[in-house]
Scaffold this active site. Sequence first.
Site, mmCIF file in Angstrom:
data_model
loop_
_atom_site.group_PDB
_atom_site.id
_atom_site.type_symbol
_atom_site.label_atom_id
_atom_site.label_comp_id
_atom_site.label_asym_id
_atom_site.label_seq_id
_atom_site.Cartn_x
_atom_site.Cartn_y
_atom_site.Cartn_z
ATOM 1 N N ASP A 51 -0.452 -9.055 -7.429
ATOM 2 C CA ASP A 51 -1.126 -10.238 -6.848
ATOM 3 C C ASP A 51 -0.686 -11.344 -7.772
ATOM 4 O O ASP A 51 -0.449 -12.439 -6.966
ATOM 5 C CB ASP A 51 -2.488 -10.094 -6.566
ATOM 6 C CG ASP A 51 -2.907 -9.349 -5.694
ATOM 7 O OD1 ASP A 51 -2.290 -9.362 -4.537
ATOM 8 O OD2 ASP A 51 -3.901 -8.577 -5.627
ATOM 9 N N CYS A 62 -2.474 -3.531 -15.009
ATOM 10 C CA CYS A 62 -2.376 -2.453 -14.190
ATOM 11 C C CYS A 62 -1.783 -2.740 -12.753
ATOM 12 O O CYS A 62 -1.698 -1.720 -12.144
ATOM 13 C CB CYS A 62 -4.056 -2.215 -13.833
ATOM 14 S SG CYS A 62 -4.990 -3.485 -13.083
ATOM 15 N N HIS A 70 0.627 -1.047 0.311
ATOM 16 C CA HIS A 70 -0.121 0.070 0.092
ATOM 17 C C HIS A 70 0.757 1.234 -0.053
ATOM 18 O O HIS A 70 0.514 2.180 -0.732
ATOM 19 C CB HIS A 70 -0.931 -0.121 1.118
ATOM 20 C CG HIS A 70 -1.732 1.206 1.454
ATOM 21 N ND1 HIS A 70 -1.229 2.278 2.119
ATOM 22 C CD2 HIS A 70 -2.842 1.579 0.796
ATOM 23 C CE1 HIS A 70 -2.173 3.438 2.140
ATOM 24 N NE2 HIS A 70 -3.147 2.909 1.329
ATOM 25 N N ARG A 114 -12.505 -0.777 -10.540
ATOM 26 C CA ARG A 114 -12.551 -2.031 -9.858
ATOM 27 C C ARG A 114 -13.501 -2.019 -8.788
ATOM 28 O O ARG A 114 -13.537 -1.032 -7.810
ATOM 29 C CB ARG A 114 -11.246 -2.020 -9.563
ATOM 30 C CG ARG A 114 -10.985 -3.707 -8.910
ATOM 31 C CD ARG A 114 -9.422 -3.801 -8.331
ATOM 32 N NE ARG A 114 -9.027 -3.268 -7.376
ATOM 33 C CZ ARG A 114 -7.848 -3.379 -6.953
ATOM 34 N NH1 ARG A 114 -6.693 -4.182 -7.445
ATOM 35 N NH2 ARG A 114 -7.445 -2.535 -5.754
ATOM 36 N N THR A 156 -0.709 -7.776 -11.802
ATOM 37 C CA THR A 156 0.933 -8.223 -11.676
ATOM 38 C C THR A 156 1.124 -8.485 -10.072
ATOM 39 O O THR A 156 1.985 -9.273 -9.791
ATOM 40 C CB THR A 156 1.915 -8.188 -12.486
ATOM 41 O OG1 THR A 156 1.861 -6.295 -12.597
ATOM 42 C CG2 THR A 156 1.885 -8.407 -13.933
HETATM 43 C C1 PEP Z 1 -2.367 -6.023 -8.526
HETATM 44 O O1 PEP Z 1 -2.684 -7.070 -7.781
HETATM 45 O O2 PEP Z 1 -1.539 -5.965 -9.530
HETATM 46 C C2 PEP Z 1 -3.468 -4.639 -8.647
HETATM 47 C C3 PEP Z 1 -3.302 -4.043 -9.494
HETATM 48 O O3 PEP Z 1 -4.015 -4.669 -7.504
HETATM 49 P P1 PEP Z 1 -3.851 -4.129 -6.230
HETATM 50 O O4 PEP Z 1 -2.390 -3.736 -6.133
HETATM 51 O O5 PEP Z 1 -4.639 -3.193 -5.500
HETATM 52 O O6 PEP Z 1 -3.989 -5.555 -5.247
HETATM 53 MG MG MG Z 2 -4.588 -7.139 -6.897
#
Ligand code: PEP
Ligand code: MG
Length: 758
Positions: free
Chosen positions: A659, A706, A395, A538, A657
């Site tokens: 996750d 993303c 985060h 999202r 990417t």
């Molecule tokens: C990801 O998982 O790449 C993504 C864009 O979602 P987040 O970082 O919010 O989990």
């Molecule tokens: Mg994610």
Amino acid sequence: MAHVVWLDEVGKNDLSIVGGKGASLGEMIKIGIPVPGGFAVTAQAFRDFINRSGIAQELFSALKVDVNDQTQLQLAEDKAKKLIMEAKVPINIEKEIKSRYKELCDREGEIFVAVRSSATAEDLPDASFAGQQETYLNIKGTEAVFNSIKKCWASLYGARAIFYRVEQGFEHEKVNLSAIVQKMVDSEKAGVIFSSQPSTGEPLVVIEGAWGLGESVVSGSVSPDNYEFDRNSRKITHRMIATKEIMVIRDPKTTKTVTVPVPPEKKEAVVLMDNEIVDLARYAEILEKHYGNPQDIEWSIEKGKIYILQSRPITTISKEKKLAEEETEGKVLITGSGASPGVATGVVRIIKGKADLDKIKQGDILVTVMTMPDMVPGMRRAGAIVTNEGGMACHAAIVSRELGCPAVVGTKKATSVLRDGMTITVDGSRGIVYEGHVGLESKTTAAAVGSIAAGVVSKIITATEIKVNISEPLRAQVAAATLADGVGLLRIEHMMLGLGKTPNWYIKNGKTEEYVDELVKGIKTVAEAFYPKPVWVRTLDAPTDEFRAMEGGENEPIEHNPMLGWRGIRRDLTETDHFRLEIRAFKKLHETGLTNVGIMLPMVQHVKELQRAKELIRDENFDLEKIELGIMIETPGAALTIEDFIEEGLDFVSFGTNDLTQYTLAVDRNNENVASLYSEFHPAIIKLIEYVVKRCDKAGVKTSICGQAGSYPEMAKRLVEMGITSISANIDAVATVRETVAREEKILMLRRIRENEV
Ligand code: PEP
Ligand code: MG
């Protein structure tokens, strides 16, 4: 020596009498710049007050503390301020001040005034103490003015100012303060001007403006309009109209300075007319010419009349050069992952939770175990961020990059090695935290984002669309100024968690309409800024541990591993009440004409989840034909069964990417102990992406990325080769990714032509 002087009696050489700010105001009046009239209570008056009131000895001995000990520093501040506020001002000084204020009222009418501090050092009169002392706005009446002057004097002994002087080697006894009393401009609009482009030094006047007093622009709490005036062609070359959410004004009833929402009809309205832009640019040019270097100027307009409130040299242009020349030497305190580029020096503030956030003043360094979404207001003020935990996709890293704030994450021990109040330098590119101020060359993200805000973007057309990721609706205008082809990911967690209450709280308390309206409000800001370009929103993807700190989150289940837990679509499909509210928000946005809003489902792992989500969307009478619907590819499960999703029917997929990497490699993205194993370039990830792109391409399903990897040029190149439809990057990376993609596309075309020639 005089205790009180009119501002038009002083000039640039009078630093020791009226400090830097006073001398600059006097100088501007001399050359015909419209500066609000007023007087200065001189540094000598302050010195006489300290000496003759009998507090000198007690005052200066109270300041002899270990400034790295926050408790001692705070005690010193409290004692010094109390001494000043309670001491009797010599009667002749008091009389002179009060009669001068009366004369000012005779000249200008019964006016409100601003009382500002202008500090000066006896042996170094041009030392800058900018921003360390207080300003008091909208003051009226002899006693109130007199009291504000004493408060200005006392502010010379604020903890931050004491700390700064000790760090910089100034003796407290030799630093004086002049208080400037000036007619308060009840400004309808205000802002700042850079007489030359602040990051490149080009001859472009850059003007920022918003409604009300300039405080909102200077503090960065509002996204201002942005205009450029080309000094060579004498033309206005750029206008960016921002959504201005708040303004600082004088409350007509209480006369207090208050922050209020901007009335709806003014939010999107243009702040400056062309003739005002040209007039402001003219003053900026006069000031740059007069002082011989580019100026950073504060302006305001009341009833059509322009006032210039301050002018000082732009430090960023020369500072970058100076930093480059300085040696990079300093004690390394800790290291971690350089998660958001740039360098910042500031004072450490250790933050344990939301309740501590007030500790963070503009430019301080936020140090914490791990940032949480409810810390974002403090993160906005921070000069840099350092965390114990986390990797490049945590985060803290994501938000820092979006805010253009340098960050080092995963240091393991920041909160134990660093102490509150100490000065450190954070190198967010290299992942190093140094003791004290260290000169480092840096092209900061902030500068990059700043130049985007200033409209310095050139758009190369690429066949692969280049989009942008957004988490904070407040950044919508800056993101739109990158000229991105749309928003490839709008995370709603931050706007929602910013409300401080869980969706369940709204549902349980029967406030579902309010919740839908909040969602609509946040998304609308972004969808409007990009219309008609697509904005893929999202649906909610907040892990249970992030909900727990919020009102309504008391009964959130305690999960062993929230990353693998009840989040994303799996939660929405069990808490369908919530999912339905999200759909209602999307529907409402479409009904208001924002048909560019698309829906993206996170954490999908089986086609059944897409089927069920579609059922619920239809159930809410939202026509699936009218909306772009897609899923994120974040689990190997979804990637390897992509054919099932294609068969079910969807418009796009987007690789998450951040996750996908953690789930494919079994590497917790928030765990600094395994951060070195975390790589989006692992052959398994590349294979999964390629597998999905090929199949989607054949079926006419759009593909995008993303996750953070989309902001890496090397990944962008590979994705173009694979044939991805779009790449969504962080705000600061859009320009670089666009260039990389353009080059790669040309290389591919040349290769094809040459192959055909052979
Ligand atoms: C990801 O998982 O790449 C993504 C864009 O979602 P987040 O970082 O919010 O989990
Ligand atoms: Mg994610």
